[in-house]
Design a protein around this motif. Sequence first.
Motif, PDB file in Angstrom:
ATOM      1  N   ARG A 242      45.765  -3.452  20.733  1.00 19.86           N
ATOM      2  CA  ARG A 242      45.230  -2.248  21.391  1.00 19.86           C
ATOM      3  C   ARG A 242      43.702  -2.188  21.249  1.00 19.86           C
ATOM      4  N   ILE A 243      43.215  -2.565  20.064  1.00 21.13           N
ATOM      5  CA  ILE A 243      41.755  -2.599  19.881  1.00 21.13           C
ATOM      6  C   ILE A 243      41.158  -3.622  20.846  1.00 21.13           C
ATOM      7  N   GLY A 244      41.781  -4.801  20.896  1.00 20.65           N
ATOM      8  CA  GLY A 244      41.295  -5.853  21.789  1.00 20.65           C
ATOM      9  C   GLY A 244      41.249  -5.378  23.235  1.00 20.65           C
ATOM     10  N   LEU A 245      42.300  -4.702  23.661  1.00 23.29           N
ATOM     11  CA  LEU A 245      42.353  -4.231  25.051  1.00 23.29           C
ATOM     12  C   LEU A 245      41.289  -3.174  25.313  1.00 23.29           C
ATOM     13  N   ALA A 246      41.108  -2.276  24.351  1.00 18.61           N
ATOM     14  CA  ALA A 246      40.106  -1.217  24.529  1.00 18.61           C
ATOM     15  C   ALA A 246      38.703  -1.816  24.593  1.00 18.61           C
ATOM     16  N   LEU A 247      38.539  -3.004  23.993  1.00 19.92           N
ATOM     17  CA  LEU A 247      37.241  -3.673  24.016  1.00 19.92           C
ATOM     18  C   LEU A 247      37.177  -4.710  25.147  1.00 19.92           C
ATOM     19  N   ASN A 248      38.069  -4.554  26.122  1.00 19.13           N
ATOM     20  CA  ASN A 248      38.033  -5.410  27.314  1.00 19.13           C
ATOM     21  C   ASN A 248      38.183  -6.892  26.992  1.00 19.13           C
ATOM     22  N   CYS A 249      38.939  -7.188  25.933  1.00 16.58           N
ATOM     23  CA  CYS A 249      39.123  -8.587  25.517  1.00 16.58           C
ATOM     24  C   CYS A 249      40.324  -9.217  26.208  1.00 16.58           C
ATOM     25  N   LYS A 250      40.346 -10.545  26.160  1.00 21.24           N
ATOM     26  CA  LYS A 250      41.545 -11.277  26.522  1.00 21.24           C
ATOM     27  C   LYS A 250      42.430 -11.317  25.277  1.00 21.24           C
ATOM     28  N   ILE A 251      43.734 -11.280  25.479  1.00 20.32           N
ATOM     29  CA  ILE A 251      44.653 -11.304  24.349  1.00 20.32           C
ATOM     30  C   ILE A 251      45.333 -12.672  24.315  1.00 20.32           C
ATOM     31  N   ALA A 252      45.254 -13.319  23.156  1.00 21.93           N
ATOM     32  CA  ALA A 252      45.802 -14.672  23.026  1.00 21.93           C
ATOM     33  C   ALA A 252      47.305 -14.677  23.323  1.00 21.93           C
ATOM     34  N   GLU A 253      47.767 -15.721  23.999  1.00 23.96           N
ATOM     35  CA  GLU A 253      49.206 -15.819  24.246  1.00 23.96           C
ATOM     36  C   GLU A 253      49.913 -16.331  23.004  1.00 23.96           C
ATOM     37  N   TRP A 254      49.132 -16.993  22.164  1.00 19.85           N
ATOM     38  CA  TRP A 254      49.716 -17.642  20.989  1.00 19.85           C
ATOM     39  C   TRP A 254      48.585 -17.820  20.000  1.00 19.85           C
ATOM     40  N   CYS A 255      48.748 -17.374  18.802  1.00 20.33           N
ATOM     41  CA  CYS A 255      47.676 -17.582  17.820  1.00 20.33           C
ATOM     42  C   CYS A 255      48.264 -17.581  16.425  1.00 20.33           C
ATOM     43  N   ARG A 256      47.494 -18.128  15.505  1.00 20.86           N
ATOM     44  CA  ARG A 256      47.999 -18.250  14.135  1.00 20.86           C
ATOM     45  C   ARG A 256      47.058 -17.585  13.157  1.00 20.86           C
ATOM     46  N   PHE A 257      47.596 -17.358  11.980  1.00 22.11           N
ATOM     47  CA  PHE A 257      46.751 -16.945  10.862  1.00 22.11           C
ATOM     48  C   PHE A 257      46.204 -18.199  10.197  1.00 22.11           C
ATOM     49  N   ALA A 258      45.139 -18.009   9.439  1.00 18.48           N
ATOM     50  CA  ALA A 258      44.552 -19.140   8.724  1.00 18.48           C
ATOM     51  C   ALA A 258      44.243 -18.716   7.294  1.00 18.48           C
ATOM     52  N   ARG A 259      44.232 -19.656   6.411  1.00 18.49           N
ATOM     53  CA  ARG A 259      43.823 -19.372   5.041  1.00 18.49           C
ATOM     54  C   ARG A 259      42.328 -19.628   4.890  1.00 18.49           C
ATOM     55  N   LYS A 260      41.662 -18.663   4.355  1.00 19.15           N
ATOM     56  CA  LYS A 260      40.236 -18.811   4.058  1.00 19.15           C
ATOM     57  C   LYS A 260      40.155 -18.896   2.541  1.00 19.15           C
ATOM     58  N   ASN A 261      39.854 -20.086   2.056  1.00 18.45           N
ATOM     59  CA  ASN A 261      39.988 -20.342   0.619  1.00 18.45           C
ATOM     60  C   ASN A 261      38.697 -20.105  -0.148  1.00 18.45           C
ATOM     61  N   TYR A 262      38.752 -19.237  -1.101  1.00 19.80           N
ATOM     62  CA  TYR A 262      37.656 -19.081  -2.051  1.00 19.80           C
ATOM     63  C   TYR A 262      38.159 -18.271  -3.222  1.00 19.80           C
TER      64      TYR A 262
ATOM     65  N   ARG B  62      25.427  -2.869  27.479  1.00 21.36           N
ATOM     66  CA  ARG B  62      26.691  -3.576  27.287  1.00 21.36           C
ATOM     67  C   ARG B  62      26.584  -4.585  26.134  1.00 21.36           C
ATOM     68  N   VAL B  63      27.458  -4.432  25.148  1.00 19.17           N
ATOM     69  CA  VAL B  63      27.488  -5.344  24.002  1.00 19.17           C
ATOM     70  C   VAL B  63      28.690  -6.273  24.166  1.00 19.17           C
ATOM     71  N   GLY B  64      28.439  -7.567  24.179  1.00 24.66           N
ATOM     72  CA  GLY B  64      29.525  -8.542  24.321  1.00 24.66           C
ATOM     73  C   GLY B  64      30.331  -8.647  23.039  1.00 24.66           C
ATOM     74  N   ILE B  65      31.653  -8.754  23.176  1.00 26.30           N
ATOM     75  CA  ILE B  65      32.513  -8.922  22.001  1.00 26.30           C
ATOM     76  C   ILE B  65      32.993 -10.359  21.981  1.00 26.30           C
ATOM     77  N   GLU B  66      32.716 -11.036  20.884  1.00 22.58           N
ATOM     78  CA  GLU B  66      33.139 -12.419  20.761  1.00 22.58           C
ATOM     79  C   GLU B  66      34.627 -12.506  20.425  1.00 22.58           C
ATOM     80  N   ARG B  67      35.054 -11.689  19.461  1.00 29.12           N
ATOM     81  CA  ARG B  67      36.435 -11.783  18.992  1.00 29.12           C
ATOM     82  C   ARG B  67      36.801 -10.556  18.188  1.00 29.12           C
ATOM     83  N   ALA B  68      38.093 -10.296  18.132  1.00 27.07           N
ATOM     84  CA  ALA B  68      38.611  -9.306  17.183  1.00 27.07           C
ATOM     85  C   ALA B  68      39.805  -9.990  16.553  1.00 27.07           C
ATOM     86  N   HIS B  69      39.772 -10.162  15.254  1.00 26.55           N
ATOM     87  CA  HIS B  69      40.890 -10.854  14.620  1.00 26.55           C
ATOM     88  C   HIS B  69      41.488 -10.072  13.472  1.00 26.55           C
TER      89      HIS B  69
END
Length: 504
Positions: A76-96, A131-138
């Motif tokens: 919903r956040i992505g849509l409100a920000l005029n984003c494309k919604i991934a058809e398929w995506c994964r989570f990732a581990r960010k190790n630290y 207009r502020v471009g949105i790169e991603r919302a994850h």
Amino acid sequence: MTVTDLALMPYEEALAAYDPVMGLEVHVELGTRTKMFCGCSTALDAEANSQTCPTCLGLPGALPVVNAKGVESAIRIGLALNCKIAEWCRFARKNYFYPDMPKNFQTSQYDEPIAYDGYLDVQLEDGEVFRVGIERAHMEEDTGKSTHVGGATGRIHGASHSLLDYNRAGIPLIEIVTKPIVGAGERAPEVARAYVAELREVIRALGVSEARMERGQLRCDVNLSLRPKGSETFGTRSETKNVNSLRSVERATRYEIQRHAAVLSSGGTVVQETRHFHEEDGSTTSGRVKEEAEDYRYFPEPDLVPVAPSREWVEELRASLPELPLVRRNRLRQEWGISQHEMQSVLNAGALDLIVATIDAGAKAAAARKWWMGELARRANEQGVELAELPITPGQVARVAALVEEGSLNDKLARQVIEGVLAGEGDPDTVVEKRGLKVVSDEGALGAAVDEAIAANPDIAEKVRGGKIAAAGALVGAVMRATRGQADAARARELILEKLGVQG
Ligand code: ADP
Ligand code: MG
Ligand code: ZN
């Protein structure tokens, strides 16, 4: 002392030589009932470590499960920000490693964000839309909270020990990252602030988070670099972390512009690093040298299935989005017939929703705006509280407006009724009753007061008779004093002119 600590260039001078480029990363804590990958409660203010389980503590053998509501909110956040919604995506581990993160990795998204390539239109003080471009919302998860004890500053340096609370570990976060923001020029700090403010409104309108910055539910990192005017290539950025109020976003941006300009113009190089912002003086200081993405050893999360939202679901969510704040503000501005500047004052006063609720409770737009922006704003200001914190409801304000509208109260009496409501004397009608506040409009009492005023001021009465109608004001004043402000002034004036035999 390094050159970075030496000086700031005056703002105008910095902007004459350089163009700022910004990137804003905003973390929003979702208001889901449970955490992102386990069933623990997300309620605030619970006893430390009372809302944890093997999964969010990273104990051996515990397995995560994705919170469906978290995914829905992200979409919903992505849509409100005029984003494309991934058809398929994964989570990732960010190790630290950090003690507030018991799993030793953060479950996040890396190169497959759920939402990408959108924009948010933000309106500046003068009405211009940027207009502020949105790169991603994850999607990702929050860390726990460390408290460093025994030192003077609350920072780890100088502390004797640290306390850890994992209640926050695993609370869903959405990170929203802008594309590089170029072309804002000297308005970069204003654009940064307006962007975060607008994003906060969007989040609230969606109902996915209260987005209260003072509670850390919305946090902003400010990336900034400068490039010499006319140059195409971006300069090296600094990243000021966890800037936690709108005002601070603006100040941090301004400070970094002046600092970068001083470094660059003296022949120095900007270091890519994170920086801390200091509320006290609006300055930033060096944090740590920035890691590269490869340092985190990102890899796809093996314990979670990919997220593949069906197109039907996405379209359903799109169709059910609420009216977005900028659209709503412009609609209301037109309905109320007010200028951009007046609307800006309403927003700055935090009065928009209160006025709307007062209108919904039956008041006319002009009256609702007048009471909230006038008498009530004055009182809130006096007491140093927000309008919404005043102990009066939109329904009560609407009732005061109705009493004025029907002629039972004049403005002066209405202010006394408001005072009574704020003092806890009850509803407007109760205050009117208890304080005996009613406009004296019954002809008998008013007529008597008018007669007395004429008798007591023969000179003025004579002037009015002789055609100096403006002089009648003094008689109206006398009637108002005699009735302790409870007379209907317009009616009193009519009666005075009538009795003196002149036409109003
Ligand atoms: P990181 O995780 O290293 O902070 P992100 O890509 O998440 O990187 O965020 C970087 C932010 O800074 C983005 O908003 C991006 O648009 C912006 N950005 C990238 N390069 C620059 C630059 N040279 N100057 C200013 N902002 C930049
Ligand atoms: Mg970052
Ligand atoms: Zn848990």
